[in-house]
Write a protein that holds these residues in place. Structure first.
Motif, short mmCIF file in Angstrom:
data_model
loop_
_atom_site.label_atom_id
_atom_site.label_comp_id
_atom_site.label_asym_id
_atom_site.label_seq_id
_atom_site.Cartn_x
_atom_site.Cartn_y
_atom_site.Cartn_z
N GLU A 1 -11.95 -11.13 -0.97
CA GLU A 1 -11.74 -12.33 0.31
C GLU A 1 -11.89 -11.39 1.68
OE1 GLU A 1 -8.01 -14.04 1.14
OE2 GLU A 1 -6.82 -12.28 1.01
N TYR B 1 -6.65 -3.02 -4.22
CA TYR B 1 -5.46 -2.43 -3.69
C TYR B 1 -5.36 -2.17 -2.21
CZ TYR B 1 -5.07 -1.09 -8.78
OH TYR B 1 -4.92 -0.98 -9.99
N THR B 2 -6.33 -2.84 -1.74
CA THR B 2 -5.93 -2.95 -0.15
C THR B 2 -6.15 -4.43 0.43
OG1 THR B 2 -8.35 -2.63 0.07
CG2 THR B 2 -7.12 -0.60 0.35
N GLN B 3 -6.13 -5.48 -0.17
CA GLN B 3 -6.36 -6.54 -0.01
C GLN B 3 -5.18 -7.52 -0.67
OE1 GLN B 3 -9.50 -9.28 -1.02
NE2 GLN B 3 -10.53 -7.26 -1.28
N ASN B 4 -4.98 -8.80 -0.43
CA ASN B 4 -4.06 -9.55 -1.15
C ASN B 4 -4.71 -9.84 -2.67
OD1 ASN B 4 -3.11 -9.85 1.71
ND2 ASN B 4 -2.16 -11.92 0.73
N VAL C 1 -0.13 -7.81 -1.45
CA VAL C 1 -0.79 -6.58 -1.67
C VAL C 1 -0.36 -5.83 -2.79
CG1 VAL C 1 -1.81 -4.50 -0.61
CG2 VAL C 1 -1.51 -6.72 0.75
N ALA D 1 6.47 8.84 5.92
CA ALA D 1 6.66 7.66 6.17
C ALA D 1 8.03 7.17 5.90
CB ALA D 1 5.78 6.48 5.51
N LYS E 1 1.73 2.15 10.30
CA LYS E 1 2.95 1.68 9.60
C LYS E 1 3.77 2.82 9.04
CE LYS E 1 4.89 -1.89 7.70
NZ LYS E 1 6.32 -1.43 7.80
N ILE F 1 0.80 -1.09 0.15
CA ILE F 1 -0.03 0.02 0.10
C ILE F 1 0.85 1.39 -0.12
CG2 ILE F 1 -1.84 1.49 1.32
CD1 ILE F 1 -2.78 -1.57 2.38
N ASN G 1 -3.81 -4.36 6.13
CA ASN G 1 -4.45 -4.53 4.92
C ASN G 1 -5.86 -5.32 5.17
OD1 ASN G 1 -4.43 -7.55 4.90
ND2 ASN G 1 -2.20 -7.23 4.04
N LEU G 2 -6.58 -5.24 4.09
CA LEU G 2 -8.13 -5.95 4.28
C LEU G 2 -8.02 -7.46 4.09
CD1 LEU G 2 -10.63 -3.35 2.35
CD2 LEU G 2 -10.08 -3.67 4.69
N SER G 3 -6.87 -8.23 3.75
CA SER G 3 -7.01 -9.51 3.81
C SER G 3 -6.53 -10.00 5.16
CB SER G 3 -5.80 -9.90 2.92
OG SER G 3 -6.35 -9.75 1.42
N GLY H 1 11.17 5.27 4.91
CA GLY H 1 11.61 4.34 3.80
C GLY H 1 10.79 4.67 2.71
N THR H 2 10.00 5.73 2.56
CA THR H 2 9.53 6.41 1.56
C THR H 2 10.05 7.66 1.36
OG1 THR H 2 7.87 7.79 2.87
CG2 THR H 2 6.85 5.52 2.44
N GLY I 1 10.32 -2.02 1.68
CA GLY I 1 10.04 -0.44 1.26
C GLY I 1 8.91 -0.33 0.92
N ASP I 2 8.81 1.06 0.25
CA ASP I 2 7.43 1.36 -0.27
C ASP I 2 7.64 1.40 -1.78
OD1 ASP I 2 4.98 2.70 -0.23
OD2 ASP I 2 5.82 4.61 -0.27
N GLY J 1 2.83 4.33 0.50
CA GLY J 1 3.01 5.29 1.62
C GLY J 1 3.44 4.42 2.91
N SER J 2 3.38 3.06 2.88
CA SER J 2 3.32 2.53 4.01
C SER J 2 4.41 1.21 4.24
CB SER J 2 2.18 1.61 4.33
OG SER J 2 1.82 0.85 3.27
N SER J 3 5.48 1.38 3.27
CA SER J 3 6.62 0.46 3.39
C SER J 3 6.16 -0.95 3.59
CB SER J 3 7.46 0.91 4.34
OG SER J 3 8.02 2.37 4.02
N THR J 4 5.15 -1.32 2.78
CA THR J 4 4.60 -2.91 2.87
C THR J 4 4.81 -3.68 1.92
OG1 THR J 4 2.43 -1.93 2.21
CG2 THR J 4 2.87 -2.22 4.60
N TRP K 1 -8.75 6.39 -8.40
CA TRP K 1 -9.36 6.02 -7.26
C TRP K 1 -10.32 7.12 -6.96
CZ3 TRP K 1 -7.52 2.77 -3.22
CH2 TRP K 1 -6.10 2.06 -3.65
N VAL L 1 13.92 -0.31 6.32
CA VAL L 1 14.04 -0.16 4.89
C VAL L 1 15.49 -0.02 4.31
CG1 VAL L 1 13.27 0.99 2.66
CG2 VAL L 1 11.78 0.74 4.51
#
Lengths: 340, 631
Positions: free
Chosen positions: B527, A307-310, A332, B250, B613, A38, B567-569, B252-253, A71-72, A40-43, B477, B204
């Motif tokens: 999911e 874009y917010t789940q796997n 994600v 954030a 995060k 996602i 995340n939503l998962s 690492g960004t 990283g992001d 901006g969140s380094s995920t 979006w 990061v």
């Protein structure tokens, strides 16, 4: 009252005890999926797909590097020898990993203002990296991480391939003024030549005739997408074709002379020999990235959903038949497929 | 050097200042923050069908943001991006834009984004905060899907002046000057700034580094006056605030060079026309809010480098008790609220006007059972008519000892102006988010001369329709009414106080568990059904211990915040964290002056964590506070 206090104490202890544990993953896979995470969140993360086991393993980077984060927005990857290079766009860095174990070997931190997109191996020991929001393509010493020099292409750069000792770099520019050129960089002296193509050129690939194919995705809503072929000997455009719809990506099957075009709701097949559309639609489109595996003769595609789940990984035959029967969940925002 | 100079300057003022005033010193307690459960047994009012809590902030509280204080002392959860950065509230799992925030009866949610950033509200200017997830006396439903937080600045009828100075690590310092008089007026001035350049580990890049470009600066002024004319009472408060801060982004960004400037002028007026059995009040509130955000990255992406806005608000309200008998009494509210937003992000000036009628009643069914029906009828200039009824009840099972309560209500929140009008992305056809909410619980209290025990528990269930989520539609979006959610929350409090002649001890514990579960599939391959939304902690446990003997007081705050999915998962999450803050303070009286000194160590265990995060918070922080008071 007494019962309530006891209840609270029990709850407190219980919730201290129920800390979640993340699974430990093995890192072997034939296909890596680079997940942007996602914004901006380094995920950002890496998923792996093992075709023999028909199984996806997620969070490979974290498993291999417990105290590190990728990283992001991991944008793309590239394999040179036994190293996997991951361009992490919004962290302005290139992560260098062991291509099998994914253990971090080094981090190439780029100066602020550089947004790495795609990579290719350059002359000698160099990595050449395209750059968003920046008119310079970077030449980086792979071992030391130093920027050897920059190639001033003048616009935001995106796709990059190597053919005939030349680099072909698409220059889409950026919204709202998209550009329409491919920069051709001679690796012997780094001289630059520009070839005009369609609006907003992004993806690029080389076929077995040494033709450089360029996907120009056009301007949103303007129906001006196109496909171009450049002769890498003469650097002249030898073919161009308009594409209806909103193409986002393509993947080249060199042996079959087929180009799979992810175009809106369709996955199309374009014949690069006859230079004509072979099949208008073999599958649904709308993926975030597609790739062709020559070893398996399969098309891989990823869908980021909301874009917010796997996201999902799909595997198709070259006729569009779906191969994977199980739902394959990757990370994600899966955005790049690396076939080993 | 600059901070050293200022420290010296303030020290001189602290020395000279007491000599310039002639007054008697009154006792005051240092750091008198308390969670006080609404005393249901003494206050038969409308809100007793709901779980309402209150945090009282003393006049000598340290110079923290309201987000920092409430995160420690209340069941609320703040999505805090770290020292000096955005902190938005999540009450029982509701989204920040779903919670209405009022100051002295004035709605202060920013109309563009619909939420309030609590990190820019200095606790110096707030006397108490009251919050509920269901309904409350003033605004039971509209724009309060997730409940209401009432902030109040009280005009205390005391003659007092004080000067406070605080200095802490990471370049933080500030001072506050208060003067109040028995002529029902007060003036407050507060200044603070911080570098927030703490060290953290950057996973990061695999390096330890200092947080850069994370400074903030805030100056505020508040003045209040209570006028009495012809047996009518007018209570006015003016609040001016300006905040400048750097936005580091954030970890690492891409390093951001963004800066943000917030500011406001707010004026609240309460006119009491009648007191007694049938009180009649009139409110006139006005505000101008500035929000400017500058980021060169926006320019490189093709947008304006500077996003700027001015929001204007006017709120006129009258409340009158029209019916009063032994068994039934009813209050009626009539309100007009107008919002205008002028920003370079919209193509024109945007407006939303709301006309609101509310009646709320108390019906005595038996000596111990009450009903609290509320009807709210509104007209929105952009959404038309809306009805938000609710019904609460309470049953005093054991007189002055144990009470059951419950309520059912309907609420909704109209989309923010950004969701409606953001260039090319906003959707003017969005519908309001709606919810049916059910809450029940109990309150218990027992006390004698030395010991006081209070305990309450509540359960909240909410069914949300048309929840707004921004998702990609054809590569862009856009906000959509696609979320169907079921929310559950459980909250329990225990408050123990024991006091004998020269010493006292107090223990307050709060536990809050919340989840917000997605109910319906939104597209093929979704999911997330059955999963919870992001950044809602599964559990929060907070404990506050206070011990005082003679003129010395020790405060220990502990909080543990559980997993938050990112995340939503629900396949990735932030691990739980716990934090312990310790403060010790003492006071000494010198004839006309009282001197108070405090030393605090926040996050004494040096826990390294992120609430959101990519946004680290400082580890251990040590600071001192010196305060002189005269009256």
């Amino acid at each position: 009252m007494k019962k309530s206090i006891i209840f609270l104490i029990v709850l407190s202890v219980a919730f201290n005890a129920c800390k979640k544990d993340r699974e430990s993953n093995s890192s072997y896979a034939d296909v890596y999926i680079i997940n942007q995470g996602i914004f901006g969140s380094s995920t950002a993360e890496i998923s792996g797909y093992n075709p023999d086991e028909e199984r996806v393993t997620n969070q490979l980077f974290r498993s291999a590097n417990p105290n590190a984060e990728l990283g992001d927005v991991a944008q793309s990857s590239y394999i040179i020898d036994d190293e996997l290079y991951v361009a992490v766009n919004n962290s302005h860095k290139i992560e260098v990993l062991d291509a099998v174990t994914l253990v971090r070997k080094r981090v190439i931190v780029l100066p602020e203002g550089n947004y790495p997109r795609y990579m290719v191996d350059g002359a000698e020991n160099e990595l050449v990296v395209t750059n968003l929001y920046n008119p310079n393509v970077l030449r980086i010493n792979r071992e030391t991480g130093e920027i050897v020099d920059s190639i001033k292409v003048g616009y935001d750069s995106e796709g990059i391939v190597k053919a005939n000792n030349q680099l072909y770099i698409t220059l889409p520019g950026s919204w709202p003024e998209y550009h329409n050129q491919v920069a051709v960089v001679d690796l012997s002296d780094y001289s630059i030549e520009y070839v005009n193509v369609g609006v907003n050129p992004t993806r690029v690939a080389v076929d077995n005739q040494q033709l450089v194919w360029v996907l120009c995705i056009g301007t949103w809503g303007a129906a001006n997408a196109s496909l171009y072929a450049i002769n890498s000997v003469t650097n002249e455009v030898v073919h161009s074709a308009s594409l209806s719809g909103s193409p986002a990506d393509f993947a080249l099957n060199v042996s079959a002379n087929e180009l799979y075009v992810d175009n809106g709701s369709k996955l199309q097949v374009y014949n690069v020999s006859s230079k004509s559309m072979k099949t208008d639609s073999i599958q649904r489109g709308g993926f975030y990235d597609i790739a062709y595996s020559a070893l398996e003769n399969k098309i891989y595609a990823v869908d980021p959903l909301d874009y917010t789940q796997n996201g999902l990984l799909f595997i198709y035959g070259t006729d569009g038949s779906k191969i994977n029967s199980d739902t394959l969940r990757v990370g994600v925002i899966p955005g790049y497929i690396q076939i080993q | 050097m600059k901070s050293l100079f200022l420290s010296g300057f303030v020290a001189i003022i602290l020395w000279v200042y007491p000599c310039t005033l002639q007054a008697q010193v009154k006792d005051s307690v240092y750091l008198p923050e308390l969670i006080i459960l609404e005393d249901a047994f003494e206050k038969v009012e409308f809100q007793l069908g709901a779980d309402i809590k209150k945090v009282k902030l003393g006049s000598s509280v340290s110079n923290q943001s309201l987000a920092d204080i409430l995160q420690t002392l209340s069941p609320l959860f703040f999505r805090n991006q770290g020292a000096g950065l955005v902190a938005t509230v999540s009450q029982n799992g509701f989204a920040p834009h779903q919670t209405k925030v009022e100051w002295n009866g004035m709605e202060i949610n920013h109309p563009m984004v619909g939420l309030v950033d609590f990190s820019i509200i200095s606790s110096n200017f707030i006397s108490e905060a009251e919050f509920s997830s269901t309904y409350s006396q003033a605004n039971p439903g509209s724009m309060a899907l997730g409940g209401v937080i009432h902030l109040k600045t009280n005009n205390e009828n005391t003659s007092r002046s004080s000067l406070q100075y605080e200095q802490a690590q990471f370049g933080k310092y500030g001072f506050q000057f208060d003067v109040s008089s028995k002529q029902n007026s007060f003036v407050k001035l507060a200044y603070s700034q911080a570098q927030n350049d703490f060290e953290y580990y950057n996973p990061v890049f695999g390096t330890r580094e200092k947080r850069k470009r994370n400074a903030n600066q805030s100056i505020g002024f508040q003045a209040g006056k209570r006028f009495s004319v012809a047996n009518k009472e007018l209570n006015s408060t003016l609040w001016l605030q300006h905040i400048f801060r750097e936005i580091p982004g954030a970890v690492g960004t891409t390093a951001s060079d963004a800066t943000q400037q917030d500011g406001w002028i707010r004026l609240s007026n309460e006119l009491v026309l009648e007191n007694g059995e049938k009180p009649w009040k009139f409110y006139a509130n006005f505000s101008v809010d500035k929000l400017d955000y500058r980021d060169t990255l926006l320019a490189s992406a093709g947008s304006d480098e500077l996003s700027k806005s001015l929001s204007y608000k006017s709120q006129i309200r009258t409340t009158k008790r029209l019916l009063f008998s032994r068994t039934v009494w009813s209050d009626f509210n009539l309100e007009r609220l107008d919002n205008w937003v002028n920003t370079n992000n919209y193509d024109e000036l945007k407006f939303r006007g709301i006309t609101r009628f509310i009646s709320h009643s108390t019906i005595t069914v038996t000596k111990s059972i009450f009903l609290y029906p509320i009807i709210q009828l509104e007209h929105f200039s952009d959404f038309g008519w809306a009805l938000s009824p609710s019904l609460g009840t309470s049953w005093e099972w054991k007189k002055n000892r144990f009470q059951w309560f419950g309520s059912i209500s309907r609420a909704y929140t109209a989309p923010s102006l950004n969701a409606l009008y953001w260039p090319t992305l906003g959707d003017p056809n969005l519908k309001p988010e709606e919810a049916i909410k059910l809450e029940f619980g109990y309150r218990f209290k027992w006390e004698n001369k030395t010991l006081s025990v209070k305990q309450s528990s509540s359960y909240l269930l909410a069914d949300i329709k048309n929840g707004i989520q921004w998702i990609p539609v054809q590569s862009q979006w856009r906000p959509q009414n696609i979320l169907a959610l079921k929310q559950q929350a459980f909250t329990a409090n225990v408050e123990l106080k024991y006091a004998v002649q020269s010493w006292y001890i107090s223990l307050v514990s709060t536990i809050n568990m919340a989840e917000s579960i997605i109910q319906k599939s939104r597209f093929e391959g979704d999911e997330s059904v059955g999963n919870t939304l992001m950044y809602i902690p599964d559990i929060q446990f907070k404990q506050w211990f206070q011990f005082g003997i003679r003129n010395v007081q020790l405060d220990v705050n502990y909080q543990r915040v559980g997993n938050r999915f990112i995340n939503l998962s629900n396949s990735d999450w932030l691990d739980p964290y716990q934090q312990v803050d310790v403060r010790i303070s003492g006071k000494k009286r010198f004839r006309r002056m009282q001197l108070e000194c405090g030393l605090y160590v926040n996050n004494i265990t040096d826990e390294r964590y992120s609430v959101i995060k990519g946004y680290p918070v400082p580890g251990r922080i040590t600071g001192i506070i010196i305060k002189t008071t005269l009256n």
